[in-house]
Design a protein around this motif. Sequence first.
Motif, PDB file in Angstrom:
ATOM      1  N   ARG A 156       1.021  -1.163  -0.032  1.00  0.00           N
ATOM      2  CA  ARG A 156       0.125  -0.066  -0.100  1.00  0.00           C
ATOM      3  C   ARG A 156       0.145   0.969  -0.026  1.00  0.00           C
ATOM      4  NH1 ARG A 156      -4.671   2.054   3.786  1.00  0.00           N
ATOM      5  NH2 ARG A 156      -4.785   4.480   3.217  1.00  0.00           N
ATOM      6  N   ARG A 157       2.026   0.810   0.887  1.00  0.00           N
ATOM      7  CA  ARG A 157       2.448   2.801   0.804  1.00  0.00           C
ATOM      8  C   ARG A 157       3.763   3.444   0.086  1.00  0.00           C
ATOM      9  NH1 ARG A 157       4.906   6.682   3.747  1.00  0.00           N
ATOM     10  NH2 ARG A 157       7.077   6.877   4.122  1.00  0.00           N
ATOM     11  N   LEU A 158       3.413   1.714  -1.195  1.00  0.00           N
ATOM     12  CA  LEU A 158       4.129   1.590  -2.338  1.00  0.00           C
ATOM     13  C   LEU A 158       3.640   2.150  -2.923  1.00  0.00           C
ATOM     14  CD1 LEU A 158       6.589   1.218  -4.256  1.00  0.00           C
ATOM     15  CD2 LEU A 158       6.101  -1.395  -4.994  1.00  0.00           C
ATOM     16  N   ILE A 159       2.556   1.681  -3.577  1.00  0.00           N
ATOM     17  CA  ILE A 159       1.318   2.578  -4.107  1.00  0.00           C
ATOM     18  C   ILE A 159       1.038   3.901  -4.908  1.00  0.00           C
ATOM     19  CG2 ILE A 159      -1.007   2.326  -4.748  1.00  0.00           C
ATOM     20  CD1 ILE A 159      -0.855  -0.686  -3.986  1.00  0.00           C
ATOM     21  N   GLU A 160       0.580   4.156  -2.824  1.00  0.00           N
ATOM     22  CA  GLU A 160       0.564   5.375  -2.251  1.00  0.00           C
ATOM     23  C   GLU A 160       2.095   6.580  -3.009  1.00  0.00           C
ATOM     24  OE1 GLU A 160      -2.913   4.695   1.421  1.00  0.00           O
ATOM     25  OE2 GLU A 160      -0.878   5.079   1.400  1.00  0.00           O
ATOM     26  N   MET A 161       2.799   6.284  -2.951  1.00  0.00           N
ATOM     27  CA  MET A 161       3.812   6.820  -2.838  1.00  0.00           C
ATOM     28  C   MET A 161       4.176   6.946  -4.114  1.00  0.00           C
ATOM     29  SD  MET A 161       6.703   5.959   0.323  1.00  0.00           S
ATOM     30  CE  MET A 161       7.549   7.474  -0.008  1.00  0.00           C
ATOM     31  N   GLU A 162       3.819   5.947  -4.586  1.00  0.00           N
ATOM     32  CA  GLU A 162       3.708   5.907  -6.789  1.00  0.00           C
ATOM     33  C   GLU A 162       2.956   6.962  -6.865  1.00  0.00           C
ATOM     34  OE1 GLU A 162       5.867   5.911  -9.918  1.00  0.00           O
ATOM     35  OE2 GLU A 162       7.292   5.139  -8.241  1.00  0.00           O
ATOM     36  N   ALA A 163       1.500   6.147  -7.077  1.00  0.00           N
ATOM     37  CA  ALA A 163       0.408   7.290  -7.442  1.00  0.00           C
ATOM     38  C   ALA A 163       0.898   8.706  -7.454  1.00  0.00           C
ATOM     39  CB  ALA A 163      -1.027   6.891  -6.741  1.00  0.00           C
ATOM     40  N   ALA A 164       0.746   8.779  -5.964  1.00  0.00           N
ATOM     41  CA  ALA A 164       1.398  11.073  -5.495  1.00  0.00           C
ATOM     42  C   ALA A 164       2.040  11.273  -6.808  1.00  0.00           C
ATOM     43  CB  ALA A 164       1.765  10.645  -4.856  1.00  0.00           C
ATOM     44  N   ARG A 165       2.534  10.368  -7.913  1.00  0.00           N
ATOM     45  CA  ARG A 165       3.815  11.356  -8.550  1.00  0.00           C
ATOM     46  C   ARG A 165       2.896  11.563  -9.628  1.00  0.00           C
ATOM     47  NH1 ARG A 165       8.350   9.542 -10.893  1.00  0.00           N
ATOM     48  NH2 ARG A 165       7.574   7.672 -11.317  1.00  0.00           N
ATOM     49  N   HIS A 166       1.264  10.900  -9.990  1.00  0.00           N
ATOM     50  CA  HIS A 166       1.330  10.652 -11.621  1.00  0.00           C
ATOM     51  C   HIS A 166      -0.152  11.669 -11.533  1.00  0.00           C
ATOM     52  CE1 HIS A 166       3.714   7.799 -12.671  1.00  0.00           C
ATOM     53  NE2 HIS A 166       3.993   7.208 -11.775  1.00  0.00           N
ATOM     54  N   GLN A 167       0.113  11.734 -12.684  1.00  0.00           N
ATOM     55  CA  GLN A 167      -1.707  13.003 -12.988  1.00  0.00           C
ATOM     56  C   GLN A 167      -2.787  11.842 -13.540  1.00  0.00           C
ATOM     57  OE1 GLN A 167      -1.219  15.824 -16.734  1.00  0.00           O
ATOM     58  NE2 GLN A 167       1.126  15.654 -15.727  1.00  0.00           N
ATOM     59  N   TYR A 168      -2.997  10.928 -13.737  1.00  0.00           N
ATOM     60  CA  TYR A 168      -4.245   9.919 -14.596  1.00  0.00           C
ATOM     61  C   TYR A 168      -3.765   8.218 -13.549  1.00  0.00           C
ATOM     62  CZ  TYR A 168      -5.320  13.495 -17.009  1.00  0.00           C
ATOM     63  OH  TYR A 168      -5.916  14.743 -17.808  1.00  0.00           O
ATOM     64  N   ILE A 169      -4.696   7.407 -12.817  1.00  0.00           N
ATOM     65  CA  ILE A 169      -4.295   6.141 -12.694  1.00  0.00           C
ATOM     66  C   ILE A 169      -4.641   5.459 -13.264  1.00  0.00           C
ATOM     67  CG2 ILE A 169      -3.795   4.598 -11.170  1.00  0.00           C
ATOM     68  CD1 ILE A 169      -2.554   7.052 -10.593  1.00  0.00           C
ATOM     69  N   LEU A 170      -4.807   3.622 -14.110  1.00  0.00           N
ATOM     70  CA  LEU A 170      -5.108   3.127 -15.120  1.00  0.00           C
ATOM     71  C   LEU A 170      -5.349   1.846 -13.889  1.00  0.00           C
ATOM     72  CD1 LEU A 170      -4.488   3.863 -18.410  1.00  0.00           C
ATOM     73  CD2 LEU A 170      -6.222   4.997 -16.461  1.00  0.00           C
ATOM     74  N   VAL A 171      -6.802   1.471 -14.022  1.00  0.00           N
ATOM     75  CA  VAL A 171      -6.557   0.291 -13.082  1.00  0.00           C
ATOM     76  C   VAL A 171      -7.569  -0.846 -13.411  1.00  0.00           C
ATOM     77  CG1 VAL A 171      -6.720  -1.250 -10.733  1.00  0.00           C
ATOM     78  CG2 VAL A 171      -6.676   1.192 -10.439  1.00  0.00           C
ATOM     79  N   PRO A 172      -6.176  -2.206 -14.223  1.00  0.00           N
ATOM     80  CA  PRO A 172      -6.839  -2.778 -15.594  1.00  0.00           C
ATOM     81  C   PRO A 172      -8.325  -4.592 -14.181  1.00  0.00           C
ATOM     82  CG  PRO A 172      -5.088  -2.677 -15.815  1.00  0.00           C
ATOM     83  CD  PRO A 172      -5.038  -2.154 -14.965  1.00  0.00           C
ATOM     84  N   GLU A 173      -8.519  -3.787 -13.230  1.00  0.00           N
ATOM     85  CA  GLU A 173      -9.448  -4.681 -12.700  1.00  0.00           C
ATOM     86  C   GLU A 173     -10.209  -5.192 -13.758  1.00  0.00           C
ATOM     87  OE1 GLU A 173      -9.089  -6.251 -10.067  1.00  0.00           O
ATOM     88  OE2 GLU A 173      -8.354  -5.692  -8.642  1.00  0.00           O
ATOM     89  N   PRO A 174     -11.001  -6.373 -13.533  1.00  0.00           N
ATOM     90  CA  PRO A 174     -11.683  -6.913 -14.999  1.00  0.00           C
ATOM     91  C   PRO A 174     -13.216  -5.786 -14.982  1.00  0.00           C
ATOM     92  CG  PRO A 174     -11.945  -8.081 -12.828  1.00  0.00           C
ATOM     93  CD  PRO A 174     -10.730  -7.606 -12.536  1.00  0.00           C
ATOM     94  N   ALA A 175     -13.813  -5.431 -15.880  1.00  0.00           N
ATOM     95  CA  ALA A 175     -14.762  -4.594 -15.852  1.00  0.00           C
ATOM     96  C   ALA A 175     -15.759  -5.455 -15.489  1.00  0.00           C
ATOM     97  CB  ALA A 175     -15.393  -5.164 -17.749  1.00  0.00           C
ATOM     98  N   ARG A 176     -17.000  -4.293 -15.258  1.00  0.00           N
ATOM     99  CA  ARG A 176     -18.493  -4.917 -14.227  1.00  0.00           C
ATOM    100  C   ARG A 176     -18.954  -5.894 -14.886  1.00  0.00           C
ATOM    101  NH1 ARG A 176     -20.750  -0.492 -10.828  1.00  0.00           N
ATOM    102  NH2 ARG A 176     -22.174  -0.133 -12.894  1.00  0.00           N
ATOM    103  N   PRO A 177     -19.690  -6.551 -14.254  1.00  0.00           N
ATOM    104  CA  PRO A 177     -20.980  -7.334 -15.400  1.00  0.00           C
ATOM    105  C   PRO A 177     -21.448  -7.146 -16.467  1.00  0.00           C
ATOM    106  CG  PRO A 177     -21.590  -7.640 -13.035  1.00  0.00           C
ATOM    107  CD  PRO A 177     -20.320  -6.248 -12.727  1.00  0.00           C
ATOM    108  N   ASP A 178     -21.775  -5.298 -16.501  1.00  0.00           N
ATOM    109  CA  ASP A 178     -22.112  -5.000 -17.876  1.00  0.00           C
ATOM    110  C   ASP A 178     -21.282  -4.276 -18.518  1.00  0.00           C
ATOM    111  OD1 ASP A 178     -21.382  -2.530 -15.945  1.00  0.00           O
ATOM    112  OD2 ASP A 178     -23.711  -1.770 -15.580  1.00  0.00           O
ATOM    113  N   GLY A 179     -19.574  -4.999 -18.126  1.00  0.00           N
ATOM    114  CA  GLY A 179     -19.051  -4.458 -19.070  1.00  0.00           C
ATOM    115  C   GLY A 179     -18.266  -2.873 -18.446  1.00  0.00           C
ATOM    116  N   GLY A 180     -18.990  -1.784 -17.788  1.00  0.00           N
ATOM    117  CA  GLY A 180     -18.422  -1.188 -17.061  1.00  0.00           C
ATOM    118  C   GLY A 180     -17.367  -0.391 -16.302  1.00  0.00           C
TER     119      GLY A 180
END
Length: 380
Positions: A156-180
Motif C-alpha cells: 500500500r505505501r509503495l502504491i500511494e507514494m508512486e501514485a502521488a507522482r502521477h496525473q492519471y491512474i489506470l487500474v485494469p481490474e476486470p470490467a463490471r458485469p455490464d462491461g462498465g
Amino acid sequence: MTKDPVDLPFDADEMLEGLRLWVETESPTFDAAAVNRMMDVAQHDLAALGARVERIPGRMGLGDSVRATMPHPRAGEGGILVLGHLDTVHPVGTLEKLPFRREGNLCYGPGIMDMKGGNYVYLEAMRRILAAGIETPLPVTFLFTPDEEIGTPMARRLIEMEAARHQYILVPEPARPDGGAVIGRYAIARFNLQTRGRPSHAGWALSEGRSAIAEMARNVAVIEGMTNEDCTFSVGVINAGKWVNCVSSVCDAEVLTMAKTQELLDEGVAEMMALNSTEGDVIMEVRRGVTRPVWEPDQPGTMAMLQVARAIAGDIGFELPAGSAGGGSDGNFTGFMGLPTLDSIGVRGKGLHTLNEHIEIDSLVERARLAAGLYCRLGA
C-alpha cells in the motif's frame, strides 16, 4: 502505418498466446516464490519493450513488486500510472482443475480474469504503440504488486507514494458485469478473530473442556447475521483443532466487512469490536486487520477521465457505463487520495476466484484499443 491508436493491429490470438504464460505461471499471494516467478515473467516482457524496470523486494514474507518506466522523452516524470496486481487466490496446482483452455469465445484459467488478462492487455497496448512509433502525450509507468488479494498490507505505501507522482491512474481490474468501469469503491475492512477455551480429552473428560470451535461457530451466525444491503459481514477462514479426541482450546477466523460509506464502515467496525469478550469459560479476541478506505464517486478528475474513456469507447463501438462498486481494489487507495482513477477497465469475463474463471476473448482487442486510446488522449 496508422497513427490512430484505436486502429492499431491488435490480434486476439497473439494476445492469448502471450497471456498463456502469465496464466500458467501460478502465483497465489501466500507463495512468495511463486509470485516472484510471475514477476520474472512480467519483468521480462516489460524489459523487452525497452522499459527501465526496477525490482522492489517484498517484505512480510510476500513477493516482490515490479515498476517499469516506458520509453518516452520525459520518462521518469509523472504521467499515467497503470496499477495492477499479479497475485491470485488460486493455489499452485489449480491448473490441474482449471487448465488454460479456449472454448469458443471464452478462455479459462486461474487468474485470467482477476487480473492477469487486464494487465497483459494494457501491456500489449503499449507494445503496439511503441512499435507504431507513436509518442504518448504523457510518460507511462507500470506498477505490478504481489498482495492485493489479501488487502495490500505490504504494497500500500509503495502504491500511494508512486501514485502521488502521477496525473492519471489506470487500474485494469476486470470490467463490471455490464462491461462498465468503476469510478468509486466501497470500503473493505478485515478482522482477525480468536476464541480461547479449555482443553480436555473429548472421550474421557468431555464435560471438563470448553470448546473454542463451538464458541466460534456460535459467533459465525451472529456475525453473518449482522449483514444488510449497505454493510456486509462474511466469515471466510476458520482454522482450529488437530486431534478429534481433544476439545479445541484455540480457534482462529477471518472476517471481511464491506460498507458503502465511511459512516457505515465505522458502525460495522464498532459492531465487530464489540464482540471482544474476556469473561466466561471461552473468551473472544477481535483484532482489526487491513482496511481499504471508501473511494467516493463523482470526483471531478475521475469524471473527466471517464468522459475521455467514453469517447474512445464510442469510437471503438461499445458503451462504457460506470458506477461505484464493492469488491475492493488498489484503486480504493488512489481514489481515496483524490487522484483521478479509472478502475475495472480490463477484460470482460465471469467466475473470478472460482474454478470457472474465464474471460471473453473478444474483449481482448476491445480493451487493448481502449487502453491505447487512453494512453494517447489523456494529457493531450
